[in-house]
Motif scaffolding. Sequence first.
Motif, PDB file in Angstrom:
ATOM      1  N   GLN A   7      -5.724   8.312  -8.783  1.00 14.25           N
ATOM      2  CA  GLN A   7      -6.702   7.289  -9.126  1.00 14.25           C
ATOM      3  C   GLN A   7      -7.114   7.559 -10.570  1.00 14.25           C
ATOM      4  OE1 GLN A   7      -9.447   8.142  -5.899  1.00 14.25           O
ATOM      5  NE2 GLN A   7      -8.820   6.265  -4.857  1.00 14.25           N
ATOM      6  N   PRO A   8      -6.322   7.087 -11.551  1.00 11.72           N
ATOM      7  CA  PRO A   8      -6.569   7.414 -12.957  1.00 11.72           C
ATOM      8  C   PRO A   8      -7.913   6.901 -13.471  1.00 11.72           C
ATOM      9  CG  PRO A   8      -4.405   6.391 -12.672  1.00 11.72           C
ATOM     10  CD  PRO A   8      -5.135   6.248 -11.382  1.00 11.72           C
ATOM     11  N   ALA A   9      -8.474   7.647 -14.421  1.00 10.60           N
ATOM     12  CA  ALA A   9      -9.698   7.217 -15.094  1.00 10.60           C
ATOM     13  C   ALA A   9      -9.445   5.862 -15.740  1.00 10.60           C
ATOM     14  CB  ALA A   9     -10.105   8.246 -16.150  1.00 10.60           C
ATOM     15  N   GLY A  10     -10.441   5.012 -15.699  1.00  7.76           N
ATOM     16  CA  GLY A  10     -10.322   3.683 -16.283  1.00  7.76           C
ATOM     17  C   GLY A  10      -9.968   2.617 -15.260  1.00  7.76           C
ATOM     18  N   LEU A  11      -9.618   3.054 -14.020  1.00 11.27           N
ATOM     19  CA  LEU A  11      -9.351   2.122 -12.927  1.00 11.27           C
ATOM     20  C   LEU A  11     -10.378   2.351 -11.830  1.00 11.27           C
ATOM     21  CD1 LEU A  11      -5.453   2.404 -12.725  1.00 11.27           C
ATOM     22  CD2 LEU A  11      -6.809   0.622 -13.833  1.00 11.27           C
ATOM     23  N   VAL A  12     -10.643   1.333 -11.050  1.00  6.83           N
ATOM     24  CA  VAL A  12     -11.624   1.429  -9.982  1.00  6.83           C
ATOM     25  C   VAL A  12     -11.249   2.572  -9.030  1.00  6.83           C
ATOM     26  CG1 VAL A  12     -10.491  -0.275  -8.494  1.00  6.83           C
ATOM     27  CG2 VAL A  12     -12.940   0.127  -8.260  1.00  6.83           C
ATOM     28  N   VAL A  13     -12.247   3.327  -8.604  1.00  9.62           N
ATOM     29  CA  VAL A  13     -12.036   4.397  -7.635  1.00  9.62           C
ATOM     30  C   VAL A  13     -12.465   3.868  -6.271  1.00  9.62           C
ATOM     31  CG1 VAL A  13     -12.707   6.712  -6.917  1.00  9.62           C
ATOM     32  CG2 VAL A  13     -12.376   6.211  -9.345  1.00  9.62           C
ATOM     33  N   SER A  14     -11.546   3.927  -5.317  1.00  5.85           N
ATOM     34  CA  SER A  14     -11.821   3.427  -3.975  1.00  5.85           C
ATOM     35  C   SER A  14     -11.389   4.456  -2.949  1.00  5.85           C
ATOM     36  CB  SER A  14     -11.041   2.126  -3.746  1.00  5.85           C
ATOM     37  OG  SER A  14     -11.140   1.738  -2.384  1.00  5.85           O
ATOM     38  N   PRO A  15     -12.149   4.598  -1.872  1.00  7.55           N
ATOM     39  CA  PRO A  15     -11.695   5.490  -0.802  1.00  7.55           C
ATOM     40  C   PRO A  15     -10.559   4.875   0.008  1.00  7.55           C
ATOM     41  CG  PRO A  15     -13.730   4.407  -0.177  1.00  7.55           C
ATOM     42  CD  PRO A  15     -13.451   4.019  -1.611  1.00  7.55           C
ATOM     43  N   ALA A  16     -10.263   3.583  -0.232  1.00  9.27           N
ATOM     44  CA  ALA A  16      -9.262   2.870   0.559  1.00  9.27           C
ATOM     45  C   ALA A  16      -7.871   2.858  -0.064  1.00  9.27           C
ATOM     46  CB  ALA A  16      -9.714   1.431   0.794  1.00  9.27           C
ATOM     47  N   PHE A  17      -7.761   3.094  -1.386  1.00 10.06           N
ATOM     48  CA  PHE A  17      -6.444   3.024  -2.013  1.00 10.06           C
ATOM     49  C   PHE A  17      -6.401   3.815  -3.310  1.00 10.06           C
ATOM     50  CE2 PHE A  17      -8.875  -0.634  -3.489  1.00 10.06           C
ATOM     51  CZ  PHE A  17      -8.731  -0.559  -4.876  1.00 10.06           C
ATOM     52  N   SER A  18      -5.190   4.251  -3.662  1.00 11.15           N
ATOM     53  CA  SER A  18      -4.904   4.861  -4.960  1.00 11.15           C
ATOM     54  C   SER A  18      -4.139   3.836  -5.787  1.00 11.15           C
ATOM     55  CB  SER A  18      -4.063   6.133  -4.774  1.00 11.15           C
ATOM     56  OG  SER A  18      -4.832   7.143  -4.148  1.00 11.15           O
ATOM     57  N   HIS A  19      -3.853   4.187  -7.053  1.00 12.74           N
ATOM     58  CA  HIS A  19      -3.159   3.266  -7.946  1.00 12.74           C
ATOM     59  C   HIS A  19      -1.730   3.682  -8.281  1.00 12.74           C
ATOM     60  CE1 HIS A  19      -6.736   0.879  -8.806  1.00 12.74           C
ATOM     61  NE2 HIS A  19      -7.401   2.014  -8.833  1.00 12.74           N
ATOM     62  N   VAL A  20      -1.448   4.976  -8.239  1.00 16.47           N
ATOM     63  CA  VAL A  20      -0.157   5.478  -8.685  1.00 16.47           C
ATOM     64  C   VAL A  20       0.347   6.523  -7.700  1.00 16.47           C
ATOM     65  CG1 VAL A  20       1.054   6.697 -10.543  1.00 16.47           C
ATOM     66  CG2 VAL A  20      -0.834   5.161 -11.098  1.00 16.47           C
ATOM     67  N   ALA A  21       1.638   6.467  -7.400  1.00 20.36           N
ATOM     68  CA  ALA A  21       2.279   7.498  -6.580  1.00 20.36           C
ATOM     69  C   ALA A  21       3.457   8.063  -7.362  1.00 20.36           C
ATOM     70  CB  ALA A  21       2.763   6.920  -5.259  1.00 20.36           C
ATOM     71  N   VAL A  22       3.580   9.385  -7.357  1.00 22.97           N
ATOM     72  CA  VAL A  22       4.702  10.042  -8.009  1.00 22.97           C
ATOM     73  C   VAL A  22       5.466  10.823  -6.943  1.00 22.97           C
ATOM     74  CG1 VAL A  22       5.419  11.690  -9.770  1.00 22.97           C
ATOM     75  CG2 VAL A  22       3.396  10.248 -10.155  1.00 22.97           C
ATOM     76  N   VAL A  23       6.724  10.460  -6.765  1.00 24.97           N
ATOM     77  CA  VAL A  23       7.588  11.120  -5.792  1.00 24.97           C
ATOM     78  C   VAL A  23       8.637  11.901  -6.591  1.00 24.97           C
ATOM     79  CG1 VAL A  23       9.175  10.806  -3.863  1.00 24.97           C
ATOM     80  CG2 VAL A  23       7.203   9.269  -4.122  1.00 24.97           C
ATOM     81  N   PRO A  24       8.565  13.216  -6.570  1.00 27.03           N
ATOM     82  CA  PRO A  24       9.483  14.014  -7.380  1.00 27.03           C
ATOM     83  C   PRO A  24      10.891  14.082  -6.795  1.00 27.03           C
ATOM     84  CG  PRO A  24       8.123  15.451  -6.065  1.00 27.03           C
ATOM     85  CD  PRO A  24       7.631  14.045  -5.811  1.00 27.03           C
ATOM     86  N   ALA A  25      11.817  14.490  -7.631  1.00 22.84           N
ATOM     87  CA  ALA A  25      13.171  14.751  -7.156  1.00 22.84           C
ATOM     88  C   ALA A  25      13.080  15.786  -6.037  1.00 22.84           C
ATOM     89  CB  ALA A  25      14.033  15.272  -8.306  1.00 22.84           C
ATOM     90  N   GLY A  26      13.939  15.661  -5.062  1.00 26.72           N
ATOM     91  CA  GLY A  26      13.908  16.594  -3.940  1.00 26.72           C
ATOM     92  C   GLY A  26      13.132  16.068  -2.745  1.00 26.72           C
ATOM     93  N   ALA A  27      12.540  14.883  -2.893  1.00 26.07           N
ATOM     94  CA  ALA A  27      11.819  14.268  -1.772  1.00 26.07           C
ATOM     95  C   ALA A  27      12.688  13.165  -1.183  1.00 26.07           C
ATOM     96  CB  ALA A  27      10.491  13.687  -2.243  1.00 26.07           C
ATOM     97  N   SER A  28      12.502  12.907   0.093  1.00 24.12           N
ATOM     98  CA  SER A  28      13.142  11.761   0.736  1.00 24.12           C
ATOM     99  C   SER A  28      12.146  10.622   0.762  1.00 24.12           C
ATOM    100  CB  SER A  28      13.536  12.096   2.178  1.00 24.12           C
ATOM    101  OG  SER A  28      14.667  12.914   2.200  1.00 24.12           O
TER     102      SER A  28
END
Length: 133
Positions: A7-28
């Motif tokens: 939930q990056p600074a500058g975007l609304v903070v909500s307990p219901a959702f995030s804004h960005v997901a990072v899935v690294p190499a090695g994940a399915s």
Amino acid sequence: MEITLMQPAGLVVSPAFSHVAVVPAGASTIYVGGQNGIDENGSVVSADAAEQSLRAVENARTALAAVGASLDDVISWTVLIHQDADLRAAYGAVASTLAREGAPPLVTAAIVAGLGVPGALIEVAAVAAVMLG
């Protein structure tokens, strides 16, 4: 490395959702196609939006379990809600089921004029990720 929800600074903070997901190499990454509030025979479980929501999420849980994942592994939900559905009832029915520790998943929601399954009021799709190893 781990899967990160932000939930990056500058975007609304909500307990219901995030804004960005990072899935690294090695994940399915696991994609669950649209799930409606239907039973194993394809019949809509109820005309009630809350009951349909519960079943749609339960169907997503079943699909995830088939590949060794759970609702806690979902990084993104897409939720389509029929324009005639009671939005508060639909969300209220599943809110506690989707609650979890840490940052919440990403959520995209839309009110739509119709869904592919006659009588369906809700459709959910999910993207999940699990670290291998």
